[in-house]
Write a protein that holds these residues in place. Structure first.
Motif, PDB file in Angstrom:
ATOM      1  N   MET A  16      12.382  13.335  14.434  1.00  0.00           N
ATOM      2  CA  MET A  16      12.450  12.127  15.038  1.00  0.00           C
ATOM      3  C   MET A  16      12.719  12.047  16.428  1.00  0.00           C
ATOM      4  O   MET A  16      12.254  11.249  17.184  1.00  0.00           O
ATOM      5  N   SER A 206      12.039  19.333  22.345  1.00  0.00           N
ATOM      6  CA  SER A 206      12.637  18.609  21.478  1.00  0.00           C
ATOM      7  C   SER A 206      12.904  19.282  20.044  1.00  0.00           C
ATOM      8  O   SER A 206      12.381  18.501  18.974  1.00  0.00           O
ATOM      9  N   GLY A 350      20.925  17.515  20.395  1.00  0.00           N
ATOM     10  CA  GLY A 350      22.308  16.810  20.098  1.00  0.00           C
ATOM     11  C   GLY A 350      21.708  15.555  19.354  1.00  0.00           C
ATOM     12  O   GLY A 350      20.705  15.358  19.080  1.00  0.00           O
TER      13      GLY A 350
HETATM   14  C1  LIG Z   1      23.336  17.498   6.866  1.00  0.00           C
HETATM   15  C2  LIG Z   1      23.204  16.501   7.857  1.00  0.00           C
HETATM   16  C3  LIG Z   1      23.515  15.093   7.638  1.00  0.00           C
HETATM   17  C4  LIG Z   1      23.024  14.535   8.811  1.00  0.00           C
HETATM   18  N1  LIG Z   1      23.180  13.092   8.650  1.00  0.00           N
HETATM   19  C5  LIG Z   1      22.876  12.079   9.586  1.00  0.00           C
HETATM   20  C6  LIG Z   1      22.930  10.731   9.260  1.00  0.00           C
HETATM   21  O1  LIG Z   1      23.150  10.450   8.058  1.00  0.00           O
HETATM   22  N2  LIG Z   1      22.472   9.916  10.343  1.00  0.00           N
HETATM   23  C7  LIG Z   1      22.143  10.367  11.448  1.00  0.00           C
HETATM   24  O2  LIG Z   1      22.087   9.487  12.455  1.00  0.00           O
HETATM   25  N3  LIG Z   1      21.886  11.871  11.647  1.00  0.00           N
HETATM   26  C8  LIG Z   1      22.400  12.572  10.801  1.00  0.00           C
HETATM   27  N4  LIG Z   1      22.241  13.919  11.070  1.00  0.00           N
HETATM   28  C9  LIG Z   1      21.618  14.468  12.301  1.00  0.00           C
HETATM   29  C10 LIG Z   1      20.130  14.517  12.447  1.00  0.00           C
HETATM   30  O3  LIG Z   1      19.559  14.826  11.266  1.00  0.00           O
HETATM   31  C11 LIG Z   1      19.550  15.218  13.592  1.00  0.00           C
HETATM   32  O4  LIG Z   1      20.422  14.887  14.725  1.00  0.00           O
HETATM   33  C12 LIG Z   1      18.308  14.683  13.835  1.00  0.00           C
HETATM   34  O5  LIG Z   1      17.620  14.718  12.765  1.00  0.00           O
HETATM   35  C13 LIG Z   1      17.505  15.927  14.866  1.00  0.00           C
HETATM   36  O6  LIG Z   1      16.245  15.548  14.917  1.00  0.00           O
HETATM   37  P1  LIG Z   1      15.460  16.509  16.136  1.00  0.00           P
HETATM   38  O7  LIG Z   1      14.039  15.866  15.895  1.00  0.00           O
HETATM   39  O8  LIG Z   1      16.053  16.756  17.152  1.00  0.00           O
HETATM   40  O9  LIG Z   1      15.287  17.898  15.313  1.00  0.00           O
HETATM   41  P2  LIG Z   1      14.412  18.106  14.230  1.00  0.00           P
HETATM   42  O10 LIG Z   1      14.104  17.206  12.984  1.00  0.00           O
HETATM   43  O11 LIG Z   1      15.008  19.603  13.477  1.00  0.00           O
HETATM   44  O12 LIG Z   1      12.962  18.521  14.706  1.00  0.00           O
HETATM   45  C14 LIG Z   1      12.593  19.638  15.632  1.00  0.00           C
HETATM   46  C15 LIG Z   1      11.421  20.142  15.133  1.00  0.00           C
HETATM   47  O13 LIG Z   1      10.573  21.101  16.027  1.00  0.00           O
HETATM   48  C16 LIG Z   1       9.859  21.908  15.263  1.00  0.00           C
HETATM   49  N5  LIG Z   1       9.775  23.472  15.799  1.00  0.00           N
HETATM   50  C17 LIG Z   1      10.646  24.281  16.104  1.00  0.00           C
HETATM   51  N6  LIG Z   1      10.041  25.142  16.848  1.00  0.00           N
HETATM   52  C18 LIG Z   1       8.784  24.980  17.328  1.00  0.00           C
HETATM   53  C19 LIG Z   1       7.713  25.507  17.924  1.00  0.00           C
HETATM   54  N7  LIG Z   1       7.966  26.879  18.459  1.00  0.00           N
HETATM   55  N8  LIG Z   1       6.759  24.971  18.342  1.00  0.00           N
HETATM   56  C20 LIG Z   1       6.369  23.780  17.735  1.00  0.00           C
HETATM   57  N9  LIG Z   1       7.513  22.921  16.969  1.00  0.00           N
HETATM   58  C21 LIG Z   1       8.734  23.506  16.704  1.00  0.00           C
HETATM   59  C22 LIG Z   1      10.528  22.114  14.037  1.00  0.00           C
HETATM   60  O14 LIG Z   1       9.688  22.568  12.894  1.00  0.00           O
HETATM   61  C23 LIG Z   1      11.189  20.712  13.699  1.00  0.00           C
HETATM   62  O15 LIG Z   1      10.264  19.831  12.915  1.00  0.00           O
HETATM   63  C24 LIG Z   1      22.588  14.888  10.147  1.00  0.00           C
HETATM   64  C25 LIG Z   1      22.145  16.428  10.166  1.00  0.00           C
HETATM   65  C26 LIG Z   1      22.510  17.179   9.052  1.00  0.00           C
HETATM   66  C27 LIG Z   1      22.178  18.437   9.116  1.00  0.00           C
END
Ligand SMILES: Cc1cc2nc3c(=O)[nH]c(=O)nc-3n(C[C@H](O)[C@H](O)[C@H](O)COP(=O)(O)OP(=O)(O)OC[C@H]3O[C@@H](n4cnc5c(N)ncnc54)[C@H](O)[C@@H]3O)c2cc1C
Length: 539
Positions: A16, A206, A350
């Motif tokens: 996201m 990200s 974060g």
């Molecule tokens: C158990 C749990 C419950 C939660 N509940 C909630 C909730 O109810 N409400 C809420 O608001 N938040 C919640 N959160 C927090 C929320 O889910 C996260 O903060 C958020 O999804 C993080 O999104 P992101 O895009 O930063 O990370 P991610 O979704 O992990 O995206 C990072 C992406 O980077 C990709 N990637 C990694 N390395 C590479 C590379 N070398 N090259 C290309 N791509 C790469 C990965 O495949 C991944 O898809 C929860 C988290 C957890 C673990």
């Protein structure tokens, strides 16, 4: 010869956060390419509660994070109609919970302006009959539920329609530098192994829990505090509101209704491995016990599976807290030029799903400042068009703009909708639990990603219901082979992979009906279809 792409900004990570950054860049007219090592949303963004936070949960401990969440809660309710369910929240005090904390919580909400309303216990029980009859106090809150599977696709589709590019199944393997400046990245196709060099003025990291790994490609030290949390899914949606325990945040205290099911969790254990999505039966039983004071029949209700994800938490100078509970849920925007002397490299991590838009806005403000772009953020007021394949296929007389949109979407198969609709059995569900038709499933098979049942599941909910793919997974694979979309070998491998993934989540919760379901799945796949590990070995 290595293929070459030129752009302004590379966004690494298609969760996201990356999706939000890509859309904001596109909305401000900045050229950008998003690279994601797997499918969109295959990291933490689809491995969570799906709670649209109101800020109430953190209001006593982290006022800033609470205000940020409430602000975004209001914006997302207005701008993301396809992904938000305005369930409302119900915070409940049970016998033994601290009265002083309840007073503190009410006062903290009042102070920051989050509207909470105490209601009579009898009314709460009428609204939510599964609640314990012993509850002592109940408060309505503006929490909601969000569907991350829909959200990530809607946001990226909107970015693509504004000119952004997306490379899924491409992993960043190298960050290119010239002296103290980032000049691009090399990405590798996870299926073919082919490498692409992308030249860019800036790179945004990200990558969620993998942000530390991506930073190390640029030789920048970044210590993530990854925190694994486990959740379970009940077979039906038994509550109308999100139900929360009104106490200091701890484990297992939120029941979130989403689509046809209810999610419950979670736990929190720090882990060094961002790929650690292990499941533990004792952890799950402990979680269910914690949930009993709120929902006494919790052990009698059917669970369909468990899953876990890693919270990407970050605190400058680290934090000595093995549970991760006290690490801020606020976002971290790191300008590596100031922090590490490396120009053109930014990390955004974060935060929460709820705050992804705000995280993207602040990141893109910084990118624009560095690129000398004056365009302002508009994502707080622009509604994201919802792309619902089911609706598209039900509507025979679609507007040309809608048809173009679905054709444009990230390189999907360029078949005309009319052509697909004429096909035999186009509206017969292949997944009865979630009512997914073949036409809908076919519409989300991307051109260049190979046949991927888990990807189809994320985009359509195929196999997410009580049977967990027992009947629809093999139908999906068989029809895809019959229609020449994939080979029998690839279909077997995918089937094996998908069945193993479903079994992992079911095995840990398997008692009663789910244990029987698991045995039936085993009988169909192992005995009748003879699906074995060799399916992997053949390929
Ligand atoms: C158990 C749990 C419950 C939660 N509940 C909630 C909730 O109810 N409400 C809420 O608001 N938040 C919640 N959160 C927090 C929320 O889910 C996260 O903060 C958020 O999804 C993080 O999104 P992101 O895009 O930063 O990370 P991610 O979704 O992990 O995206 C990072 C992406 O980077 C990709 N990637 C990694 N390395 C590479 C590379 N070398 N090259 C290309 N791509 C790469 C990965 O495949 C991944 O898809 C929860 C988290 C957890 C673990």
């Amino acid at each position: 010869m290595t293929k070459l792409i030129e752009t302004d900004v590379i966004v690494i990570g298609g969760g996201m956060t990356g999706a939000g950054v890509l859309r904001d860049l596109a909305a401000r007219g900045v050229k950008a390419v998003l690279v994601e090592r797997g499918d969109l949303g295959s990291g933490t963004s689809t491995r969570n509660h799906g709670l649209l936070h109101s800020g109430c949960r953190y209001v006593v401990r982290d006022e800033d994070a609470a205000i940020e969440s409430y602000h975004e809660n209001l914006i997302l309710k207005k701008t993301l109609p396809g992904a938000i369910d305005e369930t409302g929240g119900l915070y409940v005090k049970v016998p033994g919970d601290d009265d002083d904390y309840v007073k503190l919580w009410v006062e903290a909400n009042r102070k920051v302006g989050i509207p909470v309303e105490e209601i009579p216990v009898a009314k709460a029980l009428e609204m939510e009959p599964f609640l314990s009859k012993d509850i002592e106090a109940a408060f309505l809150t503006p929490d909601g539920a969000l569907d991350p599977f829909v959200m990530v696709v809607d946001i990226v589709a909107d970015a693509v329609s504004r000119g952004a590019k997306v490379l899924t199944y491409h992993k960043a393997v190298k960050i290119l530098k010239s002296q103290n400046r980032v000049t691009g990245a090399v990405v590798q196709n996870s299926i073919t192994g082919e490498e692409i060099e992308i030249r860019a003025k800036m790179v945004v990291n990200s990558a969620g829990p993998w942000s530390g790994q991506v930073a190390s490609l640029a030789e920048v030290p970044l210590h993530m505090i990854n925190n694994r949390g486990m959740l379970v899914i009940f077979a039906h949606r038994f509550n109308k509101h999100g139900i929360f325990r009104l106490r200091k945040p701890g484990d297992a205290e939120a029941f979130i209704p989403t689509r046809n099911v209810t999610l419950f969790g979670t736990t929190g254990i720090n882990t060094d491995d961002p790929d650690d999505t292990s499941l533990d039966r004792q952890e799950m039983i402990g979680m269910l016990r914690e949930g009993m004071p709120l929902v006494p029949k919790i052990f009698e209700m059917r669970l369909i599976r468990a899953f876990s994800g890693n919270r990407p938490l970050y605190q400058e100078n680290g934090a000595d807290d093995p549970s991760g509970r006290n690490v801020t849920r606020g976002m971290a925007l790191l300008d590596h030029q100031n922090r590490d002397g490396l120009e053109g490299f930014i990390t955004i991590t974060g935060g929460k799903l709820t705050t992804f838009r705000y995280m993207a806005e602040k990141t893109v403000d910084l990118v624009c400042e560095k690129l000398g772009v004056s365009a302002k953020c508009t994502t707080h007021e622009e509604v994201v068009p919802h792309r619902d394949a089911k609706e598209f296929f039900k509507t025979v007389d679609m507007a040309p703009a809608a048809k173009n949109k679905i054709r444009q979407w990230a390189g999907l198969r360029a078949k005309s909708i009319e052509e697909t609709m004429k096909k035999e059995k186009v509206n017969t569900p292949i997944c009865e639990c979630e009512q997914v038709t073949w036409a809908e499933a076919e519409s989300v098979i991307p051109e260049n990603e190979g046949f991927n049942i888990e990807g189809i599941r994320r985009r359509t909910r195929l196999g997410m219901g009580p049977c967990q793919g027992t009947f629809c997974n093999f139908r999906m694979a068989a029809v895809a082979v019959e229609k020449g979309i994939t080979s029998a070998k690839e279909a077997s491998r995918e089937l094996y992979h998908s069945v193993m993934e479903r079994k992992k989540g079911m095995g840990v919760v398997a008692t009663g009906e789910t244990a029987k379901q698991l045995q039936m799945m085993e009988a169909i796949y192992r005995i009748s279809l003879g699906l074995r590990q060799e399916a992997e070995a053949h390929v």
